[in-house]
Design a protein around this motif. Structure first.
Motif, PDB file in Angstrom:
ATOM      1  N   ASN A 274       0.602  -1.035   0.009  1.00 20.46           N
ATOM      2  CA  ASN A 274      -0.097   0.103   0.105  1.00 20.46           C
ATOM      3  C   ASN A 274       0.803   1.242   0.143  1.00 20.46           C
ATOM      4  O   ASN A 274       0.267   2.441  -0.746  1.00 20.46           O
ATOM      5  CB  ASN A 274      -0.792   0.169   1.302  1.00 20.46           C
ATOM      6  CG  ASN A 274      -2.416  -0.875   0.817  1.00 20.46           C
ATOM      7  OD1 ASN A 274      -2.474  -0.975  -0.228  1.00 20.46           O
ATOM      8  ND2 ASN A 274      -2.622  -1.333   1.912  1.00 20.46           N
ATOM      9  N   LEU A 275       1.876   1.236   0.638  1.00 16.85           N
ATOM     10  CA  LEU A 275       3.146   2.218   0.748  1.00 16.85           C
ATOM     11  C   LEU A 275       3.499   2.480  -0.667  1.00 16.85           C
ATOM     12  O   LEU A 275       3.675   3.821  -1.260  1.00 16.85           O
ATOM     13  CB  LEU A 275       3.944   2.113   1.848  1.00 16.85           C
ATOM     14  CG  LEU A 275       3.658   2.178   3.303  1.00 16.85           C
ATOM     15  CD1 LEU A 275       4.738   1.930   3.990  1.00 16.85           C
ATOM     16  CD2 LEU A 275       3.002   3.331   3.376  1.00 16.85           C
TER      17      LEU A 275
ATOM     18  N   VAL B 142     -10.974   6.145 -17.308  1.00 12.82           N
ATOM     19  CA  VAL B 142     -10.452   6.526 -15.738  1.00 12.82           C
ATOM     20  C   VAL B 142     -11.493   7.401 -15.185  1.00 12.82           C
ATOM     21  O   VAL B 142     -11.852   8.466 -15.620  1.00 12.82           O
ATOM     22  CB  VAL B 142      -9.024   7.261 -15.706  1.00 12.82           C
ATOM     23  CG1 VAL B 142      -8.473   7.693 -14.455  1.00 12.82           C
ATOM     24  CG2 VAL B 142      -8.057   6.509 -16.749  1.00 12.82           C
ATOM     25  N   GLN B 143     -12.013   6.825 -13.985  1.00 17.20           N
ATOM     26  CA  GLN B 143     -13.100   7.409 -12.995  1.00 17.20           C
ATOM     27  C   GLN B 143     -12.407   8.400 -12.160  1.00 17.20           C
ATOM     28  O   GLN B 143     -13.056   9.582 -11.881  1.00 17.20           O
ATOM     29  CB  GLN B 143     -13.954   6.387 -12.522  1.00 17.20           C
ATOM     30  CG  GLN B 143     -14.607   5.664 -13.771  1.00 17.20           C
ATOM     31  CD  GLN B 143     -15.613   6.516 -14.592  1.00 17.20           C
ATOM     32  OE1 GLN B 143     -16.518   7.022 -14.117  1.00 17.20           O
ATOM     33  NE2 GLN B 143     -15.166   6.539 -15.860  1.00 17.20           N
ATOM     34  N   ALA B 144     -11.342   7.875 -11.505  1.00 13.30           N
ATOM     35  CA  ALA B 144     -10.943   8.439 -10.348  1.00 13.30           C
ATOM     36  C   ALA B 144      -9.461   7.925 -10.104  1.00 13.30           C
ATOM     37  O   ALA B 144      -9.118   6.741 -10.149  1.00 13.30           O
ATOM     38  CB  ALA B 144     -11.847   8.499  -8.903  1.00 13.30           C
ATOM     39  N   ILE B 145      -8.436   8.913  -9.574  1.00 10.93           N
ATOM     40  CA  ILE B 145      -7.269   8.394  -9.024  1.00 10.93           C
ATOM     41  C   ILE B 145      -7.247   8.615  -7.508  1.00 10.93           C
ATOM     42  O   ILE B 145      -7.129   9.860  -7.103  1.00 10.93           O
ATOM     43  CB  ILE B 145      -6.275   9.288 -10.111  1.00 10.93           C
ATOM     44  CG1 ILE B 145      -6.381   9.011 -11.444  1.00 10.93           C
ATOM     45  CG2 ILE B 145      -4.922   8.706  -9.242  1.00 10.93           C
ATOM     46  CD1 ILE B 145      -5.188   9.889 -12.226  1.00 10.93           C
ATOM     47  N   LEU B 146      -7.140   7.574  -6.777  1.00 12.07           N
ATOM     48  CA  LEU B 146      -7.228   7.684  -5.473  1.00 12.07           C
ATOM     49  C   LEU B 146      -5.874   7.681  -4.767  1.00 12.07           C
ATOM     50  O   LEU B 146      -4.782   7.550  -5.584  1.00 12.07           O
ATOM     51  CB  LEU B 146      -8.372   6.734  -4.584  1.00 12.07           C
ATOM     52  CG  LEU B 146      -9.603   6.652  -5.368  1.00 12.07           C
ATOM     53  CD1 LEU B 146     -10.598   5.787  -4.724  1.00 12.07           C
ATOM     54  CD2 LEU B 146     -10.297   8.214  -5.067  1.00 12.07           C
ATOM     55  N   ILE B 147      -5.782   7.605  -3.559  1.00  8.23           N
ATOM     56  CA  ILE B 147      -4.359   7.575  -2.924  1.00  8.23           C
ATOM     57  C   ILE B 147      -3.765   6.200  -3.145  1.00  8.23           C
ATOM     58  O   ILE B 147      -2.544   6.162  -3.000  1.00  8.23           O
ATOM     59  CB  ILE B 147      -4.423   7.821  -1.483  1.00  8.23           C
ATOM     60  CG1 ILE B 147      -4.999   7.098  -0.524  1.00  8.23           C
ATOM     61  CG2 ILE B 147      -4.804   9.398  -1.241  1.00  8.23           C
ATOM     62  CD1 ILE B 147      -5.069   7.413   0.896  1.00  8.23           C
ATOM     63  N   PHE B 148      -4.339   4.952  -3.189  1.00  8.32           N
ATOM     64  CA  PHE B 148      -4.027   3.736  -3.353  1.00  8.32           C
ATOM     65  C   PHE B 148      -4.131   2.999  -4.640  1.00  8.32           C
ATOM     66  O   PHE B 148      -3.586   2.093  -5.169  1.00  8.32           O
ATOM     67  CB  PHE B 148      -4.503   2.737  -2.181  1.00  8.32           C
ATOM     68  CG  PHE B 148      -3.939   3.470  -0.778  1.00  8.32           C
ATOM     69  CD1 PHE B 148      -2.353   3.590  -0.573  1.00  8.32           C
ATOM     70  CD2 PHE B 148      -4.900   3.499   0.158  1.00  8.32           C
ATOM     71  CE1 PHE B 148      -2.093   4.053   0.735  1.00  8.32           C
ATOM     72  CE2 PHE B 148      -4.286   3.904   1.333  1.00  8.32           C
ATOM     73  CZ  PHE B 148      -3.210   4.085   1.746  1.00  8.32           C
ATOM     74  N   HIS B 149      -5.302   3.423  -5.336  1.00  7.35           N
ATOM     75  CA  HIS B 149      -5.928   2.826  -6.423  1.00  7.35           C
ATOM     76  C   HIS B 149      -6.316   3.762  -7.607  1.00  7.35           C
ATOM     77  O   HIS B 149      -6.677   4.912  -6.977  1.00  7.35           O
ATOM     78  CB  HIS B 149      -7.101   1.871  -6.082  1.00  7.35           C
ATOM     79  CG  HIS B 149      -6.820   0.831  -4.990  1.00  7.35           C
ATOM     80  ND1 HIS B 149      -6.777   0.957  -3.929  1.00  7.35           N
ATOM     81  CD2 HIS B 149      -6.458  -0.446  -5.616  1.00  7.35           C
ATOM     82  CE1 HIS B 149      -6.527  -0.246  -3.270  1.00  7.35           C
ATOM     83  NE2 HIS B 149      -6.163  -1.006  -4.340  1.00  7.35           N
ATOM     84  N   THR B 150      -6.425   3.218  -8.675  1.00  2.00           N
ATOM     85  CA  THR B 150      -6.928   3.983  -9.804  1.00  2.00           C
ATOM     86  C   THR B 150      -8.174   3.266 -10.158  1.00  2.00           C
ATOM     87  O   THR B 150      -8.486   2.097 -10.430  1.00  2.00           O
ATOM     88  CB  THR B 150      -6.036   4.195 -11.293  1.00  2.00           C
ATOM     89  OG1 THR B 150      -5.107   5.036 -10.750  1.00  2.00           O
ATOM     90  CG2 THR B 150      -6.806   4.573 -12.510  1.00  2.00           C
TER      91      THR B 150
END
Length: 278
Positions: A114-115, A145-153
């Motif tokens: 996750n890091l 591409v719907q969203a780019i989050l801190i851990f996942h796209t």
């Protein structure tokens, strides 16, 4: 909140009852304070997230960066609220901070993936191999591409499936971005029977393409003899279109070529196998 022993051998029942009442009142104060801290903190987090959304919208921050920042801030505020609630309960936050630090090291080692995904998200935001709204192909899947989050796209496939792809893999793997450029080449491979007039077939295909207003004039469309196959003469038809028109052009032009070849008696071959008997 320090809990002292409630009973001892030399205490009377009245003292025990008073001790229990005092402890209950003290514990009740901490619990009420913790509830108030949680309610107020929850409201403040919602307010801060709302203000952050307005700030990002006013500054017209790119959606890819905006979703990442909002996700990161929201998680950070939730963690801070949990620490404040625990402190309101009377737990020594200094000891808690040391415990959390040790716990964080252990969790960090266990969740090193996750890091890596978090670092991958930052790399994606800086290098921008794709952004929200792009159609990409990566890690064995393709989608918008719907969203780019801190851990996942988050990708949305053509058949409506939502896929979470780790940012670590996205930042270190191969990515095909189909919408980064304004135009894209459309290509068809068409087989005709041996003996058919290749120049006639070429002229018909080019006429169909030139009459379609969605196809770019430059680079010019082209039709070439691609291969002499086992059962067919293979023609390849190429032209350039805008990304938004790619799939409609692919389907409609193929159908037009098929109908036009039939109208002009240009035959499509069936797979043939010649058997020589000894």
């Amino acid at each position: 909140m320090m809990i002292q022993p409630l009973l001892s051998s030399d205490m009377s029942w009245n003292e025990v009852i008073h001790k229990l009442i005092d402890w209950s009142m003290d514990a009740g104060k901490h619990i009420i304070l913790a509830i108030v801290v949680y309610v107020v903190g929850h409201y403040l987090i919602k307010l801060l997230n709302y203000l952050l959304n307005r700030f990002l919208d006013r500054r017209k921050v790119e959606i890819s960066v905006s979703t990442f920042v909002k996700s990161f801030v929201s998680i950070t505020l939730q963690v801070l609220l949990i620490i404040m609630v625990v402190g309101a309960l009377g737990v020594n936050t200094t000891s808690l901070a040391a415990l959390l630090a040790s716990f964080g090291v252990a969790v960090g080692m266990a969740l090193s993936g996750n890091l890596q995904n978090f670092a991958g998200g930052i790399v994606i935001l800086f290098l921008k191999p794709y952004k929200v709204g792009d159609w990409i192909e990566a890690q064995g899947t393709s989608g918008s591409v719907q969203a780019i989050l801190i851990f996942h796209t988050i990708l949305l496939t053509a058949d409506g499936k939502q896929i979470y792809v780790p940012n670590g893999a996205m930042s270190s793997g191969s990515i095909i971005n189909y919408t980064q450029k304004p135009t894209r080449r459309a290509e068809w491979s068409i087989g005709i029977e041996y003996g058919e007039d290749v120049e006639k077939a070429r002229a018909i295909a080019l006429d169909i393409i030139r009459k379609d207003g969605r196809i770019e004039e430059t680079p010019e469309a082209e039709v070439w003899l691609k291969d002499l196959g086992a059962s067919a003469v293979e023609l390849i038809v190429r032209c350039w279109v805008k990304n938004a028109d790619y799939w409609p052009v692919m389907f409609e032009v193929r159908e037009k070529i098929y109908n036009a070849f039939n109208e002009h008696n240009i035959n499509f071959p069936f797979t043939q196998v010649t058997v020589h008997q000894a």
